[in-house]
Design a protein around this motif. Structure first.
Motif, PDB file in Angstrom:
ATOM      1  N   PHE A 229       0.869  -1.193   0.000  1.00 28.26           N
ATOM      2  CA  PHE A 229       0.000   0.000   0.000  1.00 28.26           C
ATOM      3  C   PHE A 229       0.896   1.230   0.000  1.00 28.26           C
ATOM      4  O   PHE A 229       1.952   1.244   0.651  1.00 28.26           O
ATOM      5  N   SER A 230       0.501   2.276  -0.703  1.00 24.50           N
ATOM      6  CA  SER A 230       1.359   3.461  -0.796  1.00 24.50           C
ATOM      7  C   SER A 230       0.627   4.773  -0.558  1.00 24.50           C
ATOM      8  O   SER A 230       1.264   5.825  -0.429  1.00 24.50           O
ATOM      9  N   ASN A 231      -0.689   4.741  -0.451  1.00 23.03           N
ATOM     10  CA  ASN A 231      -1.469   5.982  -0.381  1.00 23.03           C
ATOM     11  C   ASN A 231      -1.681   6.412   1.070  1.00 23.03           C
ATOM     12  O   ASN A 231      -2.803   6.493   1.568  1.00 23.03           O
ATOM     13  N   LEU A 232      -0.570   6.719   1.768  1.00 19.17           N
ATOM     14  CA  LEU A 232      -0.645   7.110   3.167  1.00 19.17           C
ATOM     15  C   LEU A 232      -1.186   8.540   3.267  1.00 19.17           C
ATOM     16  O   LEU A 232      -0.682   9.458   2.644  1.00 19.17           O
ATOM     17  N   LYS A 233      -2.214   8.704   4.082  1.00 18.01           N
ATOM     18  CA  LYS A 233      -2.887   9.997   4.183  1.00 18.01           C
ATOM     19  C   LYS A 233      -2.025  11.007   4.939  1.00 18.01           C
ATOM     20  O   LYS A 233      -1.371  10.680   5.921  1.00 18.01           O
ATOM     21  N   GLU A 234      -2.050  12.252   4.468  1.00 23.90           N
ATOM     22  CA  GLU A 234      -1.323  13.336   5.124  1.00 23.90           C
ATOM     23  C   GLU A 234      -2.311  14.399   5.589  1.00 23.90           C
ATOM     24  O   GLU A 234      -3.359  14.597   4.984  1.00 23.90           O
ATOM     25  N   LEU A 235      -1.958  15.077   6.674  1.00 20.67           N
ATOM     26  CA  LEU A 235      -2.780  16.159   7.204  1.00 20.67           C
ATOM     27  C   LEU A 235      -2.009  17.473   7.126  1.00 20.67           C
ATOM     28  O   LEU A 235      -0.954  17.607   7.739  1.00 20.67           O
ATOM     29  N   LYS A 236      -2.529  18.417   6.372  1.00 16.64           N
ATOM     30  CA  LYS A 236      -1.824  19.681   6.164  1.00 16.64           C
ATOM     31  C   LYS A 236      -1.744  20.517   7.429  1.00 16.64           C
ATOM     32  O   LYS A 236      -0.833  21.333   7.588  1.00 16.64           O
ATOM     33  N   GLU A 237      -2.713  20.334   8.368  1.00 17.61           N
ATOM     34  CA  GLU A 237      -2.695  21.177   9.563  1.00 17.61           C
ATOM     35  C   GLU A 237      -1.512  20.898  10.475  1.00 17.61           C
ATOM     36  O   GLU A 237      -1.240  21.656  11.396  1.00 17.61           O
ATOM     37  N   PHE A 238      -0.793  19.787  10.245  1.00 17.85           N
ATOM     38  CA  PHE A 238       0.403  19.544  11.029  1.00 17.85           C
ATOM     39  C   PHE A 238       1.538  20.469  10.621  1.00 17.85           C
ATOM     40  O   PHE A 238       2.491  20.660  11.377  1.00 17.85           O
ATOM     41  N   ALA A 239       1.472  21.032   9.443  1.00 17.85           N
ATOM     42  CA  ALA A 239       2.580  21.828   8.916  1.00 17.85           C
ATOM     43  C   ALA A 239       2.308  23.323   9.092  1.00 17.85           C
ATOM     44  O   ALA A 239       1.310  23.836   8.592  1.00 17.85           O
ATOM     45  N   PRO A 240       3.179  24.045   9.797  1.00 18.07           N
ATOM     46  CA  PRO A 240       3.030  25.503   9.867  1.00 18.07           C
ATOM     47  C   PRO A 240       3.350  26.142   8.525  1.00 18.07           C
ATOM     48  O   PRO A 240       4.006  25.530   7.686  1.00 18.07           O
ATOM     49  N   ARG A 241       2.885  27.378   8.334  1.00 20.87           N
ATOM     50  CA  ARG A 241       3.136  28.100   7.091  1.00 20.87           C
ATOM     51  C   ARG A 241       4.156  29.204   7.325  1.00 20.87           C
ATOM     52  O   ARG A 241       4.127  29.876   8.354  1.00 20.87           O
ATOM     53  N   VAL A 242       5.038  29.382   6.358  1.00 23.97           N
ATOM     54  CA  VAL A 242       5.995  30.483   6.386  1.00 23.97           C
ATOM     55  C   VAL A 242       5.550  31.506   5.352  1.00 23.97           C
ATOM     56  O   VAL A 242       5.354  31.168   4.183  1.00 23.97           O
ATOM     57  N   THR A 243       5.337  32.754   5.791  1.00 23.03           N
ATOM     58  CA  THR A 243       4.806  33.792   4.905  1.00 23.03           C
ATOM     59  C   THR A 243       5.689  35.033   4.940  1.00 23.03           C
ATOM     60  O   THR A 243       6.687  35.087   5.668  1.00 23.03           O
ATOM     61  N   ASP A 244       5.303  36.017   4.154  1.00 22.38           N
ATOM     62  CA  ASP A 244       5.961  37.331   4.138  1.00 22.38           C
ATOM     63  C   ASP A 244       7.467  37.196   3.916  1.00 22.38           C
ATOM     64  O   ASP A 244       8.281  37.794   4.637  1.00 22.38           O
ATOM     65  N   ASN A 245       7.814  36.393   2.897  1.00 24.98           N
ATOM     66  CA  ASN A 245       9.223  36.202   2.536  1.00 24.98           C
ATOM     67  C   ASN A 245      10.090  35.743   3.713  1.00 24.98           C
ATOM     68  O   ASN A 245      11.224  36.198   3.897  1.00 24.98           O
ATOM     69  N   GLY A 246       9.538  34.842   4.505  1.00 26.21           N
ATOM     70  CA  GLY A 246      10.301  34.273   5.611  1.00 26.21           C
ATOM     71  C   GLY A 246      10.287  35.090   6.882  1.00 26.21           C
ATOM     72  O   GLY A 246      10.991  34.755   7.842  1.00 26.21           O
TER      73      GLY A 246
END
Length: 276
Positions: free
Chosen positions: A148-165
């Motif tokens: 099996f290869s379709n492991l689900k990912e959750l985007k809310e675990f990843a913070p966002r970097v904005t405003d050119n860092g």
């Protein structure tokens, strides 16, 4: 014999935890069973992932982890076994694994496919326990599953970097027994974008300009006690898992309150770090 751990949102009022342990012992009389937690908030994938990520490494390689949070099988929530970092995770494909797989690649993933398996309302006892006991006896994943290869990912675990860092936008992923608030911002991300700059961490109406490495770092022991910060004061730190955490030093969630209640922060609320 391999250790079998249990992580669920079942609590202890009902029969579920006892029934799972009884079923394991019926198949493996001398099984070693360890409870990680049965107090996950119901269906809280992020909380389960955080607890599992920060506990599994303490067990020896070859440990089998049964995870019972949002485990009912559907076409989009398959029953899988993930071999990663030498550990076996028997789990639903609901996103729990993505906090671990963000740092380590799985060695093998199979979708559980056992002959004559009963698909009922209690998959941990009907499916997961049988798979765990098979592995504990030395059985291979190929016997109980298919690749099996379709492991689900959750985007809310990843913070966002904005405003050119210049800004990291994170969120609350866990609130512990003390009311301490854990964010999804890791020390490695913070340091990668800081580049020696000052910063301001914003949580609701609070601003923090220093992140410590332990709770007591908030105290300046060179000052007189009456002039020090201490119990009841807000502290930000990199916790033992290297996530940014907010805490009220030596506070009690059940009396005066913790960071979560005193700051009005809850699961998924936003935490921002602005570099100046």
């Amino acid at each position: 014999m391999a250790i079998i751990t249990l992580t669920t949102d079942f609590g202890y009022k009902d029969h579920f935890v006892g029934a799972i342990k009884g079923t394991i012992h019926s198949e493996l009389e001398n099984a070693k069973i360890v409870d990680i937690s049965h107090a996950i908030n119901p269906f809280n994938i992020q909380e389960c992932a955080y607890i599992l990520k920060n506990s599994y490494k303490s067990f020896p390689k070859g440990t089998i982890h049964i995870v019972g949070v949002d485990s009912e099988q559907t076409p989009e929530n398959q029953h899988i076994i993930v071999l990663i970092d030498g550990h076996y995770f028997i789990i639903a494909n609901n996103g729990v694994m993505c906090l671990i797989t963000a740092e380590i690649q799985p060695e093998k993933i199979v979708i559980i496919d056992m002959p004559n398996a009963t698909q009922g309302s209690f998959p941990l006892m009907d499916i997961f326990v049988k798979a765990a006991c098979h592995i504990a006896r030395g059985g291979t994943l190929e016997v109980v599953g298919k690749p099996f290869s379709n492991l689900k990912e959750l985007k809310e675990f990843a913070p966002r970097v904005t405003d050119n860092g210049k800004t990291i936008v994170g969120s609350v992923i866990y609130i512990d027994n003390y009311g301490n608030v854990v964010t999804n911002i890791q020390k490695s991300l913070f340091e990668a974008y800081r580049n020696g700059r000052n910063f301001e961490l914003s949580a609701r109406n609070k601003k923090i300009t220093k992140i410590h490495h332990k709770y007591s770092d908030i105290i300046n022991f060179d000052l007189e006690k009456s002039q020090r910060k201490g119990p009841g004061d807000l502290v930000a730190l990199f916790n033992s898992s290297d996530y940014v955490e907010l805490a009220i030093y030596k506070s009690d969630l059940n009396t005066v309150g913790g960071a979560s209640s005193l700051l009005g922060l809850d699961y998924r609320d936003t935490i921002m770090i602005n570099f100046i």
